[in-house]
Design a protein around this motif. Structure first.
Motif, PDB file in Angstrom:
ATOM      1  N   GLU A  15      12.634  -2.589  -0.142  1.00 25.35           N
ATOM      2  CA  GLU A  15      11.467  -1.758  -0.407  1.00 25.35           C
ATOM      3  C   GLU A  15      10.203  -2.586  -0.251  1.00 25.35           C
ATOM      4  N   LYS A  16       9.220  -2.011   0.405  1.00 23.14           N
ATOM      5  CA  LYS A  16       7.940  -2.694   0.513  1.00 23.14           C
ATOM      6  C   LYS A  16       7.276  -2.719  -0.857  1.00 23.14           C
ATOM      7  N   LEU A  17       6.782  -3.877  -1.259  1.00 24.24           N
ATOM      8  CA  LEU A  17       6.143  -3.998  -2.569  1.00 24.24           C
ATOM      9  C   LEU A  17       4.767  -4.634  -2.429  1.00 24.24           C
ATOM     10  N   TYR A  18       3.861  -4.231  -3.309  1.00 22.30           N
ATOM     11  CA  TYR A  18       2.495  -4.738  -3.272  1.00 22.30           C
ATOM     12  C   TYR A  18       2.134  -5.378  -4.605  1.00 22.30           C
ATOM     13  N   SER A  19       1.459  -6.499  -4.551  1.00 24.93           N
ATOM     14  CA  SER A  19       0.945  -7.103  -5.782  1.00 24.93           C
ATOM     15  C   SER A  19      -0.161  -6.197  -6.309  1.00 24.93           C
ATOM     16  N   ILE A  20      -0.588  -6.470  -7.527  1.00 26.02           N
ATOM     17  CA  ILE A  20      -1.629  -5.614  -8.115  1.00 26.02           C
ATOM     18  C   ILE A  20      -2.926  -5.707  -7.316  1.00 26.02           C
ATOM     19  N   GLY A  21      -3.164  -6.874  -6.705  1.00 28.73           N
ATOM     20  CA  GLY A  21      -4.356  -7.027  -5.889  1.00 28.73           C
ATOM     21  C   GLY A  21      -4.272  -6.208  -4.615  1.00 28.73           C
ATOM     22  N   GLN A  22      -3.114  -6.278  -3.977  1.00 29.58           N
ATOM     23  CA  GLN A  22      -2.913  -5.511  -2.745  1.00 29.58           C
ATOM     24  C   GLN A  22      -2.946  -4.015  -3.024  1.00 29.58           C
ATOM     25  N   ALA A  23      -2.282  -3.618  -4.108  1.00 24.76           N
ATOM     26  CA  ALA A  23      -2.220  -2.192  -4.450  1.00 24.76           C
ATOM     27  C   ALA A  23      -3.600  -1.649  -4.800  1.00 24.76           C
ATOM     28  N   SER A  24      -4.368  -2.430  -5.560  1.00 22.24           N
ATOM     29  CA  SER A  24      -5.682  -1.941  -5.968  1.00 22.24           C
ATOM     30  C   SER A  24      -6.620  -1.814  -4.771  1.00 22.24           C
ATOM     31  N   ARG A  25      -6.511  -2.733  -3.815  1.00 22.73           N
ATOM     32  CA  ARG A  25      -7.346  -2.624  -2.612  1.00 22.73           C
ATOM     33  C   ARG A  25      -6.927  -1.418  -1.784  1.00 22.73           C
ATOM     34  N   LYS A  26      -5.621  -1.203  -1.704  1.00 20.03           N
ATOM     35  CA  LYS A  26      -5.103  -0.069  -0.941  1.00 20.03           C
ATOM     36  C   LYS A  26      -5.574   1.263  -1.537  1.00 20.03           C
ATOM     37  N   LEU A  27      -5.691   1.296  -2.852  1.00 12.71           N
ATOM     38  CA  LEU A  27      -6.048   2.526  -3.556  1.00 12.71           C
ATOM     39  C   LEU A  27      -7.547   2.642  -3.837  1.00 12.71           C
ATOM     40  N   HIS A  28      -8.307   1.595  -3.492  1.00 16.32           N
ATOM     41  CA  HIS A  28      -9.751   1.576  -3.767  1.00 16.32           C
ATOM     42  C   HIS A  28     -10.047   1.741  -5.244  1.00 16.32           C
ATOM     43  N   LEU A  29      -9.285   1.062  -6.076  1.00 23.36           N
ATOM     44  CA  LEU A  29      -9.619   1.021  -7.493  1.00 23.36           C
ATOM     45  C   LEU A  29      -9.314  -0.379  -8.011  1.00 23.36           C
ATOM     46  N   SER A  30      -9.673  -0.654  -9.234  1.00 19.99           N
ATOM     47  CA  SER A  30      -9.545  -2.011  -9.760  1.00 19.99           C
ATOM     48  C   SER A  30      -8.178  -2.261 -10.372  1.00 19.99           C
ATOM     49  N   SER A  31      -7.830  -3.542 -10.494  1.00 23.09           N
ATOM     50  CA  SER A  31      -6.560  -3.875 -11.111  1.00 23.09           C
ATOM     51  C   SER A  31      -6.508  -3.490 -12.593  1.00 23.09           C
ATOM     52  N   GLY A  51       6.239 -11.619 -15.566  1.00 21.67           N
ATOM     53  CA  GLY A  51       5.344 -10.537 -15.946  1.00 21.67           C
ATOM     54  C   GLY A  51       4.431 -10.010 -14.863  1.00 21.67           C
ATOM     55  N   ARG A  52       4.586 -10.535 -13.657  1.00 22.84           N
ATOM     56  CA  ARG A  52       3.737 -10.035 -12.573  1.00 22.84           C
ATOM     57  C   ARG A  52       4.188  -8.653 -12.120  1.00 22.84           C
ATOM     58  N   ARG A  53       3.199  -7.813 -11.815  1.00 20.37           N
ATOM     59  CA  ARG A  53       3.460  -6.422 -11.434  1.00 20.37           C
ATOM     60  C   ARG A  53       3.599  -6.270  -9.918  1.00 20.37           C
ATOM     61  N   TYR A  54       4.514  -5.424  -9.504  1.00 20.47           N
ATOM     62  CA  TYR A  54       4.649  -5.087  -8.083  1.00 20.47           C
ATOM     63  C   TYR A  54       4.824  -3.591  -7.922  1.00 20.47           C
ATOM     64  N   TYR A  55       4.103  -3.035  -6.954  1.00 20.34           N
ATOM     65  CA  TYR A  55       4.053  -1.588  -6.775  1.00 20.34           C
ATOM     66  C   TYR A  55       4.696  -1.172  -5.460  1.00 20.34           C
ATOM     67  N   SER A  56       5.454  -0.074  -5.518  1.00 17.02           N
ATOM     68  CA  SER A  56       6.123   0.464  -4.332  1.00 17.02           C
ATOM     69  C   SER A  56       5.222   1.496  -3.660  1.00 17.02           C
ATOM     70  N   ASP A  57       5.648   1.969  -2.502  1.00 17.68           N
ATOM     71  CA  ASP A  57       4.900   3.036  -1.835  1.00 17.68           C
ATOM     72  C   ASP A  57       4.906   4.306  -2.675  1.00 17.68           C
ATOM     73  N   ALA A  58       6.002   4.525  -3.400  1.00 15.17           N
ATOM     74  CA  ALA A  58       6.062   5.696  -4.289  1.00 15.17           C
ATOM     75  C   ALA A  58       5.011   5.557  -5.394  1.00 15.17           C
ATOM     76  N   ASP A  59       4.819   4.318  -5.867  1.00 16.46           N
ATOM     77  CA  ASP A  59       3.797   4.086  -6.889  1.00 16.46           C
ATOM     78  C   ASP A  59       2.411   4.366  -6.331  1.00 16.46           C
ATOM     79  N   ILE A  60       2.176   3.945  -5.090  1.00 17.34           N
ATOM     80  CA  ILE A  60       0.884   4.186  -4.442  1.00 17.34           C
ATOM     81  C   ILE A  60       0.613   5.683  -4.355  1.00 17.34           C
ATOM     82  N   GLU A  61       1.630   6.405  -3.896  1.00 16.37           N
ATOM     83  CA  GLU A  61       1.468   7.858  -3.775  1.00 16.37           C
ATOM     84  C   GLU A  61       1.286   8.493  -5.147  1.00 16.37           C
TER      85      GLU A  61
END
Length: 157
Positions: A15-31, A51-61
């Motif tokens: 599964e593709k996963l995004y760090s909180i930094g990558q996810a927040s940039r993708k979503l245009h919101l802050s961590s 404790g580091r967070r990783y987000y999936s594409d389902a999380d992005i959606e």
DNA sequence: ATTCTAACA
DNA sequence: TGTTAGTA
């Protein structure tokens, strides 16, 4: 969303996963905002042992859907949480009357099933990120919209 | 360089 | 929502 692995693992998928930094940039919101969603029990990222967070594409959606609910439907995070709490997992999992009588999720519709500590129908090995109830609430289309319309939270189209 | 928690503006 | 502090 699955993607073929590299040449070293041609048979498996990952599964593709995004760090909180990558996810927040993708979503245009802050961590901090992503952490806040999690704090409110409406988003469950993967967590490493440190404790580091990783987000999936389902999380992005899922977040995109929640932004839509906030902006266009007029809900706040508490409203979204209570909406998720109304997902009838006991119907979807076809729990018996006996099971329902002892299930905290069935007896308390104030919070989503995945925020409960121990639920008898949930195996210890099964985490809520991969549960169909959590996954079906990741998208604003299809079943979730049907459910929301059914309980009067969205207008028929 | 990035993310973590917790507290606070 | 964002920022800051002190870490890991």
């Amino acid at each position: 969303m699955k993607k073929a692995k590299n040449k070293h693992d041609t048979n498996s998928v990952v599964e593709k996963l995004y760090s909180i930094g990558q996810a927040s940039r993708k979503l245009h919101l802050s961590s901090p905002t992503l952490r806040m969603y999690e704090h409110h029990g409406v988003l469950i990222p993967y967590k490493t042992k440190s404790g580091r967070r990783y987000y999936s594409d389902a999380d992005i959606e899922r977040v995109q859907c929640m932004r839509h609910m906030i902006k266009d439907v007029g809900l706040n995070l508490e409203g979204i949480r209570r909406l998720f709490a109304l997902l009838p997992c006991w119907e979807i999992k076809q729990c018996s009357k006996k099971e329902r009588e002892h299930c905290p999720v069935y007896l308390d519709s104030s919070k989503p099933c995945w925020t409960f500590k121990r639920v008898t129908c949930r195996k210890d090995s099964m985490d809520c990120k991969t549960c169909e109830i959590y996954l079906m609430s990741s998208t604003c289309t299809d079943r979730l919209k049907t459910i929301l319309r059914g309980i009067g939270y969205l207008q028929a189209e």
